[in-house]
Write an enzyme that holds these catalytic residues in place. Structure first.
Site, PDB file in Angstrom:
ATOM      1  CG  ASP A 389      -1.905   0.988   1.508  1.00  0.00           C
ATOM      2  OD1 ASP A 389      -1.755   1.977   0.633  1.00  0.00           O
ATOM      3  OD2 ASP A 389      -2.928   0.869   2.081  1.00  0.00           O
ATOM      4  CG  HIS A 390       3.049   4.074  -3.048  1.00  0.00           C
ATOM      5  ND1 HIS A 390       4.172   4.336  -2.369  1.00  0.00           N
ATOM      6  CD2 HIS A 390       3.418   4.649  -4.512  1.00  0.00           C
ATOM      7  CE1 HIS A 390       4.775   5.041  -2.854  1.00  0.00           C
ATOM      8  NE2 HIS A 390       4.755   5.255  -4.259  1.00  0.00           N
TER       9      HIS A 390
END
Ligand code: CAO
Length: 419
Positions: A389-390
Protein backbone atom coordinates in the site's frame (compact mmCIF):
# COMPACT_ATOMS: atom_id res chain seq x y z
CA UNK A 1 -52.32 -4.04 26.31
CA UNK A 2 -50.60 -7.19 27.45
CA UNK A 3 -47.06 -7.80 28.63
CA UNK A 4 -45.44 -10.31 26.27
CA UNK A 5 -42.23 -12.21 27.04
CA UNK A 6 -39.80 -12.38 24.14
CA UNK A 7 -37.43 -15.30 24.68
CA UNK A 8 -34.37 -16.77 22.92
CA UNK A 9 -35.59 -18.98 20.07
CA UNK A 10 -34.37 -22.48 19.21
CA UNK A 11 -30.91 -22.26 17.64
CA UNK A 12 -30.10 -25.93 17.16
CA UNK A 13 -27.21 -27.23 19.28
CA UNK A 14 -25.92 -23.78 20.17
CA UNK A 15 -25.39 -23.29 23.90
CA UNK A 16 -24.19 -20.34 25.98
CA UNK A 17 -24.16 -17.96 23.04
CA UNK A 18 -22.81 -14.52 23.86
CA UNK A 19 -24.89 -11.36 23.51
CA UNK A 20 -22.66 -8.92 21.63
CA UNK A 21 -25.19 -6.20 21.10
CA UNK A 22 -28.57 -5.07 22.43
CA UNK A 23 -30.22 -3.24 19.56
CA UNK A 24 -33.23 -1.73 21.35
CA UNK A 25 -33.88 0.43 24.42
CA UNK A 26 -36.54 0.36 27.12
CA UNK A 27 -39.46 2.57 26.09
CA UNK A 28 -38.70 2.12 22.37
CA UNK A 29 -41.47 1.01 20.01
CA UNK A 30 -40.46 -1.87 17.80
CA UNK A 31 -41.99 -3.73 14.89
CA UNK A 32 -42.48 -7.43 14.55
CA UNK A 33 -39.32 -9.00 12.99
CA UNK A 34 -37.17 -6.02 13.99
CA UNK A 35 -33.76 -7.17 15.29
CA UNK A 36 -33.50 -6.84 19.06
CA UNK A 37 -30.16 -8.44 19.95
CA UNK A 38 -27.08 -9.80 18.21
CA UNK A 39 -25.64 -13.13 19.33
CA UNK A 40 -22.22 -14.45 18.51
CA UNK A 41 -21.16 -18.07 18.62
CA UNK A 42 -17.64 -19.27 17.74
CA UNK A 43 -18.85 -19.69 14.18
CA UNK A 44 -21.07 -16.78 13.35
CA UNK A 45 -23.10 -13.84 14.54
CA UNK A 46 -26.83 -13.59 14.13
CA UNK A 47 -29.48 -11.02 14.92
CA UNK A 48 -32.56 -12.20 16.81
CA UNK A 49 -35.80 -10.57 15.66
CA UNK A 50 -38.82 -9.75 17.82
CA UNK A 51 -41.77 -12.07 17.31
CA UNK A 52 -44.21 -9.24 18.06
CA UNK A 53 -44.53 -5.50 17.71
CA UNK A 54 -44.98 -3.24 20.71
CA UNK A 55 -43.18 -1.04 23.20
CA UNK A 56 -40.10 -2.43 25.02
CA UNK A 57 -41.00 -2.56 28.70
CA UNK A 58 -37.99 -4.19 30.38
CA UNK A 59 -34.77 -5.61 28.93
CA UNK A 60 -33.59 -8.64 30.91
CA UNK A 61 -30.18 -9.29 29.36
CA UNK A 62 -27.01 -7.29 28.80
CA UNK A 63 -24.02 -7.35 26.44
CA UNK A 64 -21.65 -10.15 27.48
CA UNK A 65 -24.38 -12.43 28.90
CA UNK A 66 -24.28 -16.05 27.75
CA UNK A 67 -27.79 -17.15 26.86
CA UNK A 68 -29.68 -20.27 25.77
CA UNK A 69 -33.00 -21.26 24.25
CA UNK A 70 -35.95 -20.01 26.32
CA UNK A 71 -34.04 -17.32 28.25
CA UNK A 72 -35.99 -14.10 28.63
CA UNK A 73 -34.72 -11.29 26.39
CA UNK A 74 -37.29 -8.61 27.13
CA UNK A 75 -40.89 -7.92 27.94
CA UNK A 76 -43.00 -6.04 25.48
CA UNK A 77 -46.20 -4.04 25.93
CA UNK A 78 -48.22 -5.26 23.00
CA UNK A 79 -51.76 -5.32 21.79
CA UNK A 80 -51.07 -8.35 19.62
CA UNK A 81 -51.32 -11.09 22.21
CA UNK A 82 -54.98 -12.06 21.97
CA UNK A 83 -54.83 -12.34 18.23
CA UNK A 84 -51.61 -14.36 18.49
CA UNK A 85 -53.09 -16.69 21.06
CA UNK A 86 -56.09 -17.34 18.87
CA UNK A 87 -54.45 -17.85 15.53
CA UNK A 88 -50.68 -18.06 15.58
CA UNK A 89 -49.52 -19.69 18.83
CA UNK A 90 -49.31 -23.29 17.47
CA UNK A 91 -47.17 -22.11 14.52
CA UNK A 92 -44.92 -19.85 16.59
CA UNK A 93 -41.89 -22.20 16.67
CA UNK A 94 -41.93 -22.56 12.89
CA UNK A 95 -42.12 -18.83 12.43
CA UNK A 96 -39.06 -18.27 14.58
CA UNK A 97 -37.10 -21.02 12.90
CA UNK A 98 -37.66 -19.44 9.52
CA UNK A 99 -35.81 -16.27 10.45
CA UNK A 100 -32.96 -17.83 12.43
CA UNK A 101 -30.28 -19.41 10.23
CA UNK A 102 -29.99 -23.17 10.58
CA UNK A 103 -26.95 -24.65 12.30
CA UNK A 104 -25.53 -25.54 8.90
CA UNK A 105 -25.94 -21.96 7.72
CA UNK A 106 -24.33 -20.66 10.89
CA UNK A 107 -21.24 -22.78 10.43
CA UNK A 108 -20.59 -21.93 6.81
CA UNK A 109 -17.26 -20.28 6.22
CA UNK A 110 -16.74 -16.82 4.76
CA UNK A 111 -13.72 -16.28 2.50
CA UNK A 112 -12.82 -12.91 3.79
CA UNK A 113 -14.09 -10.31 6.20
CA UNK A 114 -17.26 -9.38 4.42
CA UNK A 115 -20.86 -9.64 5.57
CA UNK A 116 -22.24 -13.16 5.60
CA UNK A 117 -25.68 -12.36 4.31
CA UNK A 118 -27.27 -9.64 2.28
CA UNK A 119 -28.09 -7.94 5.58
CA UNK A 120 -24.97 -6.32 7.06
CA UNK A 121 -24.70 -6.16 10.80
CA UNK A 122 -23.93 -2.80 12.35
CA UNK A 123 -24.57 -1.11 15.67
CA UNK A 124 -27.57 1.23 15.94
CA UNK A 125 -25.13 4.16 16.07
CA UNK A 126 -23.51 3.11 12.77
CA UNK A 127 -26.93 2.43 11.21
CA UNK A 128 -28.05 5.91 12.22
CA UNK A 129 -24.83 7.42 10.86
CA UNK A 130 -25.34 5.63 7.53
CA UNK A 131 -29.00 6.67 7.40
CA UNK A 132 -28.06 10.31 8.00
CA UNK A 133 -25.68 10.15 5.04
CA UNK A 134 -28.34 8.48 2.90
CA UNK A 135 -26.43 5.18 2.66
CA UNK A 136 -28.05 1.75 2.82
CA UNK A 137 -26.07 -0.15 5.45
CA UNK A 138 -26.94 -3.52 3.89
CA UNK A 139 -24.96 -2.53 0.77
CA UNK A 140 -21.80 -1.61 2.70
CA UNK A 141 -19.08 -4.28 3.01
CA UNK A 142 -18.04 -4.56 6.67
CA UNK A 143 -14.39 -5.00 7.63
CA UNK A 144 -14.93 -5.81 11.29
CA UNK A 145 -15.26 -9.24 12.88
CA UNK A 146 -18.10 -11.22 11.32
CA UNK A 147 -18.36 -8.63 8.57
CA UNK A 148 -19.78 -5.96 10.89
CA UNK A 149 -19.92 -2.50 9.41
CA UNK A 150 -18.03 0.20 11.28
CA UNK A 151 -18.41 3.97 11.05
CA UNK A 152 -15.22 4.02 9.03
CA UNK A 153 -16.65 1.47 6.56
CA UNK A 154 -19.57 3.86 6.02
CA UNK A 155 -17.14 6.72 5.33
CA UNK A 156 -15.06 4.57 2.94
CA UNK A 157 -18.24 3.50 1.16
CA UNK A 158 -19.37 7.11 0.70
CA UNK A 159 -15.90 8.02 -0.58
CA UNK A 160 -16.11 5.19 -3.10
CA UNK A 161 -19.43 6.57 -4.37
CA UNK A 162 -18.64 10.29 -4.70
CA UNK A 163 -15.74 12.61 -5.46
CA UNK A 164 -15.33 16.11 -4.10
CA UNK A 165 -13.74 18.53 -6.51
CA UNK A 166 -13.39 22.25 -5.69
CA UNK A 167 -16.00 21.86 -2.95
CA UNK A 168 -18.49 20.21 -5.30
CA UNK A 169 -19.76 16.68 -4.75
CA UNK A 170 -19.98 14.49 -7.81
CA UNK A 171 -21.21 10.92 -8.05
CA UNK A 172 -18.47 8.57 -9.24
CA UNK A 173 -19.32 7.04 -12.58
CA UNK A 174 -19.65 3.28 -12.36
CA UNK A 175 -19.59 1.90 -15.86
CA UNK A 176 -21.56 -1.30 -16.09
CA UNK A 177 -20.44 -3.43 -18.96
CA UNK A 178 -23.46 -4.33 -21.05
CA UNK A 179 -22.86 -6.83 -23.82
CA UNK A 180 -24.26 -5.72 -27.16
CA UNK A 181 -25.06 -9.32 -28.05
CA UNK A 182 -25.94 -12.11 -25.66
CA UNK A 183 -23.47 -14.98 -25.31
CA UNK A 184 -25.80 -17.66 -26.66
CA UNK A 185 -25.96 -15.89 -30.00
CA UNK A 186 -22.44 -17.19 -30.64
CA UNK A 187 -22.83 -20.80 -29.51
CA UNK A 188 -23.84 -23.13 -26.71
CA UNK A 189 -23.41 -21.84 -23.16
CA UNK A 190 -24.18 -22.82 -19.53
CA UNK A 191 -25.06 -20.31 -16.82
CA UNK A 192 -24.24 -21.09 -13.17
CA UNK A 193 -24.47 -19.22 -9.87
CA UNK A 194 -21.25 -17.61 -8.68
CA UNK A 195 -20.02 -19.85 -5.79
CA UNK A 196 -20.76 -18.49 -2.31
CA UNK A 197 -17.12 -18.02 -1.27
CA UNK A 198 -16.43 -16.05 -4.46
CA UNK A 199 -19.54 -13.94 -3.93
CA UNK A 200 -18.24 -13.03 -0.49
CA UNK A 201 -14.64 -12.37 -1.47
CA UNK A 202 -15.51 -10.44 -4.66
CA UNK A 203 -16.52 -7.09 -3.10
CA UNK A 204 -13.56 -7.29 -0.71
CA UNK A 205 -11.16 -7.71 -3.66
CA UNK A 206 -12.81 -4.91 -5.65
CA UNK A 207 -12.55 -2.60 -2.67
CA UNK A 208 -8.88 -3.43 -2.14
CA UNK A 209 -8.01 -3.04 -5.83
CA UNK A 210 -9.90 0.23 -6.31
CA UNK A 211 -9.16 1.94 -3.00
CA UNK A 212 -5.59 0.95 -2.18
CA UNK A 213 -2.81 2.39 -4.35
CA UNK A 214 -0.95 -0.86 -5.07
CA UNK A 215 2.67 -0.99 -6.12
CA UNK A 216 4.12 -4.39 -7.01
CA UNK A 217 7.87 -4.94 -6.74
CA UNK A 218 9.32 -8.03 -8.43
CA UNK A 219 12.48 -9.75 -7.28
CA UNK A 220 14.44 -12.92 -8.01
CA UNK A 221 16.05 -14.64 -5.05
CA UNK A 222 18.88 -17.17 -5.17
CA UNK A 223 17.62 -20.03 -2.98
CA UNK A 224 20.16 -22.65 -4.10
CA UNK A 225 21.55 -23.26 -0.59
CA UNK A 226 18.13 -23.05 1.00
CA UNK A 227 16.84 -25.75 -1.36
CA UNK A 228 19.87 -27.99 -0.70
CA UNK A 229 19.29 -27.53 3.01
CA UNK A 230 15.55 -28.18 2.71
CA UNK A 231 16.04 -31.43 0.84
CA UNK A 232 18.60 -32.61 3.40
CA UNK A 233 16.34 -32.23 6.44
CA UNK A 234 15.65 -35.43 8.36
CA UNK A 235 14.28 -36.35 11.77
CA UNK A 236 17.13 -36.79 14.25
CA UNK A 237 15.36 -39.62 16.14
CA UNK A 238 13.64 -41.61 13.39
CA UNK A 239 16.07 -40.85 10.56
CA UNK A 240 13.07 -40.16 8.32
CA UNK A 241 13.15 -37.35 5.76
CA UNK A 242 11.24 -34.24 6.88
CA UNK A 243 8.79 -33.14 4.22
CA UNK A 244 8.51 -29.39 4.25
CA UNK A 245 7.79 -27.08 1.29
CA UNK A 246 9.66 -23.82 0.49
CA UNK A 247 6.63 -21.92 1.84
CA UNK A 248 7.58 -22.72 5.45
CA UNK A 249 11.03 -21.10 4.91
CA UNK A 250 9.43 -18.14 3.16
CA UNK A 251 6.99 -17.62 6.08
CA UNK A 252 9.88 -17.66 8.54
CA UNK A 253 11.92 -15.24 6.40
CA UNK A 254 8.86 -12.98 6.13
CA UNK A 255 8.61 -12.76 9.92
CA UNK A 256 12.26 -11.69 10.01
CA UNK A 257 11.55 -8.99 7.43
CA UNK A 258 8.43 -7.80 9.31
CA UNK A 259 10.55 -7.35 12.43
CA UNK A 260 13.00 -5.25 10.43
CA UNK A 261 10.29 -3.26 8.60
CA UNK A 262 7.35 -2.66 11.02
CA UNK A 263 5.46 -0.59 8.42
CA UNK A 264 4.60 -3.88 6.70
CA UNK A 265 3.04 -5.29 9.89
CA UNK A 266 0.56 -2.46 10.18
CA UNK A 267 -2.94 -1.31 9.33
CA UNK A 268 -4.14 2.18 8.51
CA UNK A 269 -7.35 3.88 9.50
CA UNK A 270 -7.98 6.64 7.01
CA UNK A 271 -10.94 7.90 9.06
CA UNK A 272 -8.88 8.73 12.14
CA UNK A 273 -5.56 9.07 10.25
CA UNK A 274 -3.94 6.56 12.56
CA UNK A 275 -1.55 3.66 11.94
CA UNK A 276 -1.75 0.50 14.06
CA UNK A 277 1.55 -1.37 14.44
CA UNK A 278 1.11 -5.04 15.32
CA UNK A 279 3.51 -6.71 17.69
CA UNK A 280 2.38 -10.19 16.73
CA UNK A 281 3.32 -12.18 13.64
CA UNK A 282 0.23 -13.91 12.29
CA UNK A 283 0.93 -14.83 8.67
CA UNK A 284 -1.99 -15.29 6.30
CA UNK A 285 -1.65 -17.59 3.32
CA UNK A 286 -3.89 -18.00 0.32
CA UNK A 287 -5.37 -21.48 0.00
CA UNK A 288 -6.82 -22.70 -3.26
CA UNK A 289 -9.93 -24.77 -2.41
CA UNK A 290 -12.69 -26.30 -4.54
CA UNK A 291 -15.02 -23.70 -2.98
CA UNK A 292 -12.82 -20.73 -3.87
CA UNK A 293 -9.90 -18.83 -2.40
CA UNK A 294 -9.56 -18.65 1.41
CA UNK A 295 -6.97 -16.76 3.43
CA UNK A 296 -6.52 -18.23 6.94
CA UNK A 297 -3.81 -17.07 9.35
CA UNK A 298 -1.12 -19.06 11.08
CA UNK A 299 -0.66 -17.45 14.49
CA UNK A 300 2.67 -16.55 16.13
CA UNK A 301 4.86 -17.84 13.32
CA UNK A 302 7.82 -16.18 15.07
CA UNK A 303 7.53 -18.83 17.80
CA UNK A 304 7.60 -21.82 15.43
CA UNK A 305 10.38 -23.75 13.76
CA UNK A 306 10.25 -24.73 10.09
CA UNK A 307 8.83 -28.18 10.76
CA UNK A 308 5.99 -26.77 12.89
CA UNK A 309 5.15 -24.15 10.23
CA UNK A 310 5.01 -26.95 7.64
CA UNK A 311 2.58 -28.90 9.84
CA UNK A 312 0.41 -25.83 10.40
CA UNK A 313 0.30 -25.12 6.65
CA UNK A 314 -0.84 -28.67 5.92
CA UNK A 315 -3.42 -28.80 8.73
CA UNK A 316 -4.88 -25.35 8.10
CA UNK A 317 -5.22 -25.81 4.35
CA UNK A 318 -6.93 -29.19 4.97
CA UNK A 319 -9.43 -27.50 7.32
CA UNK A 320 -10.15 -24.88 4.65
CA UNK A 321 -10.67 -27.45 1.91
CA UNK A 322 -13.04 -29.42 4.15
CA UNK A 323 -14.87 -26.21 5.18
CA UNK A 324 -14.01 -26.94 8.81
CA UNK A 325 -11.95 -23.83 9.49
CA UNK A 326 -13.20 -21.45 12.16
CA UNK A 327 -14.24 -18.11 10.68
CA UNK A 328 -12.12 -16.26 13.23
CA UNK A 329 -8.98 -17.60 11.54
CA UNK A 330 -9.61 -15.31 8.56
CA UNK A 331 -9.08 -12.22 10.70
CA UNK A 332 -6.25 -10.54 12.55
CA UNK A 333 -3.30 -11.03 10.21
CA UNK A 334 0.08 -9.34 9.86
CA UNK A 335 0.74 -9.97 6.18
CA UNK A 336 -0.29 -12.59 3.60
CA UNK A 337 1.67 -14.93 1.34
CA UNK A 338 0.09 -16.05 -1.89
CA UNK A 339 2.16 -18.96 -3.18
CA UNK A 340 1.57 -20.34 -6.65
CA UNK A 341 4.93 -22.12 -6.48
CA UNK A 342 3.34 -25.57 -6.34
CA UNK A 343 1.46 -24.84 -9.57
CA UNK A 344 3.75 -22.77 -11.77
CA UNK A 345 4.40 -19.32 -13.19
CA UNK A 346 6.78 -16.60 -12.13
CA UNK A 347 5.72 -13.04 -11.27
CA UNK A 348 2.15 -11.81 -10.78
CA UNK A 349 0.27 -8.99 -9.06
CA UNK A 350 -1.12 -10.16 -5.72
CA UNK A 351 -3.98 -8.05 -4.33
CA UNK A 352 -3.55 -6.76 -0.77
CA UNK A 353 -5.90 -8.30 1.81
CA UNK A 354 -7.04 -5.29 3.88
CA UNK A 355 -6.73 -4.26 6.65
CA UNK A 356 -3.22 -5.61 5.94
CA UNK A 357 -0.95 -3.33 3.93
CA UNK A 358 1.17 -5.79 1.96
CA UNK A 359 1.13 -9.22 0.37
CA UNK A 360 3.91 -11.43 -0.90
CA UNK A 361 3.35 -13.38 -4.11
CA UNK A 362 5.58 -16.43 -4.69
CA UNK A 363 6.14 -18.13 -8.04
CA UNK A 364 7.72 -21.49 -8.96
CA UNK A 365 11.48 -21.67 -8.63
CA UNK A 366 13.54 -22.39 -11.74
CA UNK A 367 17.15 -23.18 -12.66
CA UNK A 368 19.43 -20.51 -14.10
CA UNK A 369 22.98 -20.85 -15.33
CA UNK A 370 25.24 -18.08 -14.01
CA UNK A 371 28.93 -17.31 -14.14
CA UNK A 372 30.54 -17.61 -10.71
CA UNK A 373 34.29 -17.25 -10.15
CA UNK A 374 34.85 -17.91 -13.84
CA UNK A 375 32.75 -21.08 -13.89
CA UNK A 376 29.23 -21.67 -15.18
CA UNK A 377 27.08 -22.98 -12.31
CA UNK A 378 23.38 -23.73 -11.93
CA UNK A 379 21.34 -21.73 -9.40
CA UNK A 380 17.79 -22.15 -8.10
CA UNK A 381 15.92 -18.87 -8.49
CA UNK A 382 12.71 -17.99 -6.67
CA UNK A 383 10.55 -15.28 -8.28
CA UNK A 384 8.67 -13.12 -5.77
CA UNK A 385 6.21 -10.24 -6.22
CA UNK A 386 5.57 -7.90 -3.31
CA UNK A 387 2.44 -5.69 -3.48
CA UNK A 388 2.25 -2.91 -0.91
CA UNK A 389 0.00 0.00 0.00
CA UNK A 390 1.80 3.07 -1.28
CA UNK A 391 -0.01 5.30 1.23
CA UNK A 392 2.11 3.86 4.03
CA UNK A 393 5.07 2.19 2.29
CA UNK A 394 7.45 4.08 0.01
CA UNK A 395 9.03 2.51 -3.06
CA UNK A 396 12.51 2.53 -1.51
CA UNK A 397 11.21 0.69 1.54
CA UNK A 398 9.48 -1.85 -0.70
CA UNK A 399 12.73 -2.49 -2.55
CA UNK A 400 14.70 -2.77 0.73
CA UNK A 401 12.13 -5.24 2.04
CA UNK A 402 12.66 -7.46 -1.03
CA UNK A 403 16.44 -7.27 -0.73
CA UNK A 404 16.21 -8.17 2.95
CA UNK A 405 13.93 -11.14 2.19
CA UNK A 406 16.51 -12.26 -0.38
CA UNK A 407 19.19 -12.23 2.33
CA UNK A 408 16.96 -14.16 4.72
CA UNK A 409 16.46 -16.89 2.15
CA UNK A 410 20.09 -16.76 0.96
CA UNK A 411 22.92 -19.04 1.96
CA UNK A 412 23.94 -17.32 5.18
CA UNK A 413 20.50 -17.29 6.70
CA UNK A 414 18.56 -20.39 5.67
CA UNK A 415 20.09 -22.53 8.41
CA UNK A 416 19.37 -19.96 11.13
CA UNK A 417 15.75 -19.78 10.03
CA UNK A 418 15.32 -23.51 10.39
CA UNK A 419 15.85 -23.71 14.15
N1 CAO B 1 8.86 -23.56 -6.34
C1 CAO B 1 8.93 -24.85 -6.71
N2 CAO B 1 8.22 -25.83 -6.12
C2 CAO B 1 7.40 -25.47 -5.12
C3 CAO B 1 7.27 -24.15 -4.67
C4 CAO B 1 8.06 -23.16 -5.32
N3 CAO B 1 8.00 -21.89 -4.96
N4 CAO B 1 6.36 -24.13 -3.68
C5 CAO B 1 5.94 -25.38 -3.49
N5 CAO B 1 6.57 -26.19 -4.35
C6 CAO B 1 6.41 -27.64 -4.45
C7 CAO B 1 6.34 -28.28 -3.09
O1 CAO B 1 7.63 -28.51 -2.55
C8 CAO B 1 5.59 -29.54 -3.38
O2 CAO B 1 6.48 -30.44 -3.99
P1 CAO B 1 6.46 -32.03 -3.64
O3 CAO B 1 5.10 -32.49 -4.04
O4 CAO B 1 7.55 -32.57 -4.44
O5 CAO B 1 6.68 -32.12 -2.17
C9 CAO B 1 4.60 -29.10 -4.46
O6 CAO B 1 5.15 -27.91 -5.03
C10 CAO B 1 3.19 -28.81 -3.97
O7 CAO B 1 3.24 -27.90 -2.87
P2 CAO B 1 1.88 -27.43 -2.21
O8 CAO B 1 1.25 -26.40 -3.05
O9 CAO B 1 1.05 -28.62 -1.91
O10 CAO B 1 2.33 -26.86 -0.79
P3 CAO B 1 2.78 -25.39 -0.40
O11 CAO B 1 3.18 -25.49 1.03
O12 CAO B 1 3.75 -24.84 -1.33
O13 CAO B 1 1.43 -24.56 -0.53
C11 CAO B 1 -0.83 -23.92 -0.25
C12 CAO B 1 0.33 -24.77 0.29
C13 CAO B 1 -2.03 -24.13 0.65
C14 CAO B 1 -0.44 -22.46 -0.25
C15 CAO B 1 -1.13 -24.36 -1.70
O14 CAO B 1 -1.57 -25.69 -1.71
C16 CAO B 1 -2.14 -23.50 -2.41
O15 CAO B 1 -3.36 -23.57 -2.18
N6 CAO B 1 -1.64 -22.63 -3.32
C17 CAO B 1 -2.48 -21.75 -4.12
C18 CAO B 1 -2.57 -20.37 -3.50
C19 CAO B 1 -3.37 -19.44 -4.39
O16 CAO B 1 -4.38 -19.82 -4.95
N7 CAO B 1 -2.88 -18.23 -4.57
C20 CAO B 1 -3.49 -17.27 -5.43
C21 CAO B 1 -4.27 -16.31 -4.65
S1 CAO B 1 -4.90 -15.03 -5.63
O17 CAO B 1 -6.10 -15.75 -6.40
Amino acid sequence: MANLKITVPDMGDFKDVEVIEVLVKEGQSIDKNESIITLESDKSSVEVPSTHSGKVDKISIAVGDKINKGDLILTLESSEKKEEEKKLEPKKENKIKKIIPSKAALSKVPASPVAQSGKSSASPKVRKFARELGADVSKIPGTQRSGRVSENDVKEFIRSQVTVSHGEIQKKEVTKHVEEYSHEEFGEITVKDIPRVKKLSGPHLVRSWTEIPHVTQHEEIDITEMEQFRSSLYDYYTGEKIKVTPLAFIAKALVSALKEFPNFNASIDTGSNKITYKKYFHIGFAVDTPHGLMVPKIRNVDQMNIQKIGEELRNTSKLCRELKIDKKEFFGGSMTISSLGGIGGTHFTPIINPPEVAILGVGKNFDRLVKEKGKIVSKKILPISLSYDHRIIDGAEGARFCVYLGKCLGKDFAFKLAV
